[in-house]
Write a protein that holds these residues in place. Structure first.
Motif, mmCIF file in Angstrom:
data_model
loop_
_atom_site.group_PDB
_atom_site.id
_atom_site.type_symbol
_atom_site.label_atom_id
_atom_site.label_comp_id
_atom_site.label_asym_id
_atom_site.label_seq_id
_atom_site.Cartn_x
_atom_site.Cartn_y
_atom_site.Cartn_z
ATOM 1 N N GLU A 183 0.815 -1.220 0.000
ATOM 2 C CA GLU A 183 0.000 0.000 0.000
ATOM 3 C C GLU A 183 0.853 1.276 0.000
ATOM 4 O O GLU A 183 0.473 2.278 -0.588
ATOM 5 N N LEU B 138 -5.824 2.510 1.389
ATOM 6 C CA LEU B 138 -5.322 1.409 0.549
ATOM 7 C C LEU B 138 -4.990 0.166 1.387
ATOM 8 O O LEU B 138 -5.194 -0.965 0.944
ATOM 9 N N GLU B 139 -4.511 0.411 2.611
ATOM 10 C CA GLU B 139 -4.209 -0.708 3.501
ATOM 11 C C GLU B 139 -5.493 -1.504 3.788
ATOM 12 O O GLU B 139 -5.514 -2.735 3.725
#
Ligand code: S3P
Length: 174
Positions: free
Chosen positions: A104, A134-135
């Motif tokens: 990420e 994004l993680e």
């Protein structure tokens, strides 16, 4: 099996650019599900999200992969497509699925500059917010992506290197 190569992974990992290069290298055709949907609908993905909502877009994606009849084609699929409607299983009928895996933090710096064009990212205000978005996305999506036939990690690899490794995978299938 219809002899296609299907690239899956998060948005921004390079599925389209790499897919095009791979197709040229292997003398295959190239198809991008986002591009096909934009052409079919006559408007951009962002506009589809704005006007009709995400659920409608997911329906278009699901319909598309149930109706395409292509062979010998590298297919790049939208980042969210594998996550919905048993699409990963449907993709297995179309060809060999390869997950382009990226972390990420590598992705966040790439996507930061283009976030306004991405309907799912356009309201994110800071880089750390983008990283944590994004993680989370990776956490929820990876279980689908990992159903792929192959996983290729692309962290810190140049696109020519990625294309080389992908074409080796494809050659070994034959
Ligand atoms: C999405 C990824 C995009 C596009 C849409 C939604 C997602 O495709 O389909 O913006 O849910 O991750 P790319 O992965 O080709 O950028």
């Amino acid at each position: 099996m219809m002899n296609n190569i299907i690239l899956v992974g998060l948005m921004g990992v390079g599925k389209s650019a790499i897919g095009k290069e791979l197709a040229a290298r292997l003398s295959m055709d190239f198809l991008d599900t986002d591009e096909l949907i934009e052409n079919n609908e006559g408007i951009s993905i962002s506009e589809i999200f704005e006007k009709y909502g995400e659920a409608h877009f997911r329906q278009l994606e699901a319909d598309l992969i149930r109706n395409i009849k292509v062979r010998n084609t590298v297919i790049s699929v939208g980042g969210g497509l594998p996550v919905h409607d048993s699409n990963m299983e449907k993709l297995a009928e179309l060809g060999t699925r390869i997950y382009l895996q990226i972390s990420e933090d590598k992705l966040a710096s790439r996507l930061w500059v283009v976030r306004k064009k991405r309907p799912l990212l356009k309201d994110i205000k800071t880089l750390p917010d983008l990283e944590s978005y994004l993680e989370n996305q990776l956490k929820s999506r990876e279980k689908y992506y990992f159903k792929a036939d192959f996983v290729l990690n692309v962290n810190d690899k140049a696109s020519c290197e990625i294309v080389e490794e992908l074409s080796n995978i494809v050659k070994n299938l034959k």
